[in-house]
Write a protein that holds these residues in place. Structure first.
Motif, PDB file in Angstrom:
ATOM      1  N   THR A  82       0.833  -1.201   0.000  1.00 34.65           N
ATOM      2  CA  THR A  82       0.000   0.000   0.000  1.00 34.65           C
ATOM      3  C   THR A  82       0.868   1.251   0.000  1.00 34.65           C
ATOM      4  O   THR A  82       1.928   1.297   0.628  1.00 34.65           O
ATOM      5  N   TYR A  83       0.384   2.266  -0.714  1.00 32.82           N
ATOM      6  CA  TYR A  83       1.029   3.575  -0.790  1.00 32.82           C
ATOM      7  C   TYR A  83      -0.077   4.614  -0.660  1.00 32.82           C
ATOM      8  O   TYR A  83      -0.662   5.048  -1.651  1.00 32.82           O
ATOM      9  N   GLY A  84      -0.398   4.973   0.585  1.00 30.70           N
ATOM     10  CA  GLY A  84      -1.500   5.896   0.782  1.00 30.70           C
ATOM     11  C   GLY A  84      -2.815   5.266   0.358  1.00 30.70           C
ATOM     12  O   GLY A  84      -3.218   4.213   0.885  1.00 30.70           O
ATOM     13  N   ASP A  85      -3.490   5.871  -0.625  1.00 27.88           N
ATOM     14  CA  ASP A  85      -4.787   5.349  -1.068  1.00 27.88           C
ATOM     15  C   ASP A  85      -4.661   4.272  -2.142  1.00 27.88           C
ATOM     16  O   ASP A  85      -5.667   3.767  -2.642  1.00 27.88           O
ATOM     17  N   LEU A  86      -3.423   3.917  -2.523  1.00 25.98           N
ATOM     18  CA  LEU A  86      -3.214   2.891  -3.548  1.00 25.98           C
ATOM     19  C   LEU A  86      -2.807   1.563  -2.914  1.00 25.98           C
ATOM     20  O   LEU A  86      -2.018   1.534  -1.968  1.00 25.98           O
ATOM     21  N   ARG A  87      -3.335   0.484  -3.468  1.00 21.51           N
ATOM     22  CA  ARG A  87      -2.913  -0.859  -3.104  1.00 21.51           C
ATOM     23  C   ARG A  87      -2.442  -1.577  -4.360  1.00 21.51           C
ATOM     24  O   ARG A  87      -3.150  -1.597  -5.362  1.00 21.51           O
ATOM     25  N   VAL A  88      -1.254  -2.132  -4.309  1.00 24.26           N
ATOM     26  CA  VAL A  88      -0.663  -2.815  -5.456  1.00 24.26           C
ATOM     27  C   VAL A  88      -0.673  -4.313  -5.187  1.00 24.26           C
ATOM     28  O   VAL A  88      -0.202  -4.764  -4.140  1.00 24.26           O
ATOM     29  N   GLU A  89      -1.186  -5.073  -6.135  1.00 23.65           N
ATOM     30  CA  GLU A  89      -1.167  -6.532  -6.056  1.00 23.65           C
ATOM     31  C   GLU A  89      -0.306  -7.049  -7.206  1.00 23.65           C
ATOM     32  O   GLU A  89      -0.808  -7.333  -8.296  1.00 23.65           O
ATOM     33  N   PRO A  90       1.005  -7.166  -6.997  1.00 27.39           N
ATOM     34  CA  PRO A  90       1.929  -7.531  -8.084  1.00 27.39           C
ATOM     35  C   PRO A  90       1.624  -8.882  -8.720  1.00 27.39           C
ATOM     36  O   PRO A  90       1.829  -9.070  -9.918  1.00 27.39           O
ATOM     37  N   SER A  91       1.148  -9.843  -7.933  1.00 23.99           N
ATOM     38  CA  SER A  91       0.898 -11.170  -8.484  1.00 23.99           C
ATOM     39  C   SER A  91      -0.188 -11.152  -9.552  1.00 23.99           C
ATOM     40  O   SER A  91      -0.216 -12.013 -10.435  1.00 23.99           O
ATOM     41  N   HIS A  92      -1.098 -10.173  -9.461  1.00 25.98           N
ATOM     42  CA  HIS A  92      -2.163 -10.035 -10.458  1.00 25.98           C
ATOM     43  C   HIS A  92      -1.972  -8.813 -11.345  1.00 25.98           C
ATOM     44  O   HIS A  92      -2.806  -8.540 -12.199  1.00 25.98           O
ATOM     45  N   ARG A  93      -0.871  -8.074 -11.111  1.00 29.17           N
ATOM     46  CA  ARG A  93      -0.611  -6.836 -11.860  1.00 29.17           C
ATOM     47  C   ARG A  93      -1.819  -5.907 -11.792  1.00 29.17           C
ATOM     48  O   ARG A  93      -2.274  -5.360 -12.794  1.00 29.17           O
TER      49      ARG A  93
END
Length: 228
Positions: free
Chosen positions: A133-144
Motif C-alpha cells: 500500500t502507498y496511501g490510497d493505492l494498493r498494489v497486487e503484483p501477483s495479479h498486476r
C-alpha cells in the motif's frame, strides 16, 4: 514456448514482410488484414501481444483498441504514420502501450515487442507475499492490479510498469532516462514523448490532486508523492 504475436495490417506486402521477420526471430505470428478480423482474434485469446495499424479499411485501429481495452489488458503496439503526433496522443489516451512510426524497421519492432514481453514475464515470475500500500493505492503484483480506495484502476501494461517504478521510489526523483529504461525497456530518445503521455494518462486515472501526486521535476524527471 513461443510468444504469440497478432499482426493487424492491411498492407499485404508490409504485413508479410513483418510476419516473416517475426517468425524468423522466434515468434508465432497470426495475421489479420482488417480491424474486425484482428479484434476477433485478439478477443479469442489467440495472442500474447498485438501489433496494430491505425489506418485499416473497415474500422480504425483506434476503434479496435477501444474495444480491446473494454475487455482485456492485452499489450498493444501501434503502427502510426510517421510524424502524426495526433494519432500517437490519442492512441496512448485510448490505451496503447507503445508505438512505432511507419515505415518501421522490423528489427526495432522486434526489440520493442521483446522488451514489453520481458517486463510482463518478469513481473509474473516474481514471487510476492502480499499486496503493498502507498496511501490510497494498493498494489497486487501477483495479479498486476492497482486499487485506489479499494476500487480497481484500469491501467495498460506500460502504465502499470511506469507507476510501479515511481511507487518503488516514492518521495524521490526518478530521472526520465532511468524511468524510460526501467519501465519501457529502451533508451530515451530526443523528442520522444512516449513517457510524458503515459504520465499524463496516469495522472488522469489517479485523479487531479493538488499538489499533484506525480510531480514533474523540471530538467530531471518525475517524483511520486504519497497522499496523506
Amino acid at each position: 514456448m513461443q510468444n504469440r504475436v497478432l499482426l493487424v495490417e492491411d498492407d499485404d506486402e508490409l504485413r508479410q514482410l513483418l510476419a516473416r521477420y517475426l517468425t524468423n526471430q522466434g515468434f508465432s505470428v497470426r495475421e489479420a488484414a482488417n480491424g474486425n478480423d484482428g479484434l476477433s482474434l485478439a478477443l479469442g485469446q489467440n495472442c500474447d501481444i498485438v501489433v496494430l495499424d491505425i489506418m485499416l479499411p473497415d474500422i480504425s485501429g483506434l476503434d479496435v483498441l477501444r474495444s480491446l481495452r473494454a475487455d482485456t489488458h492485452l499489450p498493444v503496439v501501434l503502427l502510426t504514420a510517421r510524424g502524426d503526433e495526433t494519432d500517437r496522443i490519442v492512441g496512448f489516451e485510448v490505451g496503447a502501450d507503445d508505438y512505432i512510426p511507419k515505415p518501421c524497421n522490423p528489427r526495432e519492432l522486434v526489440a520493442r515487442l521483446q522488451a514489453l514481453l520481458r517486463r510482463i514475464a518478469w513481473d509474473q515470475s516474481v514471487e510476492v507475499d502480499a499486496a503493498r500500500t502507498y496511501g490510497d493505492l494498493r498494489v497486487e503484483p501477483s495479479h498486476r492490479r492497482i486499487y485506489q480506495n479499494d476500487k480497481p484502476v484500469e491501467l495498460t501494461a506500460t502504465e502499470y510498469e511506469v507507476l510501479q517504478v515511481l511507487l518503488a521510489h516514492a518521495g524521490s526523483v526518478v530521472r526520465k532516462t532511468d524511468l524510460m529504461q526501467w519501465a519501457l525497456g529502451r533508451r530515451l530518445e530526443a523528442y520522444d514523448r512516449t513517457l510524458d503521455m503515459h504520465i499524463s494518462n496516469l495522472r488522469k486515472k489517479l485523479g487531479n490532486d493538488d499538489p499533484p501526486r506525480i510531480e514533474t521535476v523540471r530538467g530531471l524527471g518525475y517524483s511520486y508523492r504519497v497522499p496523506r
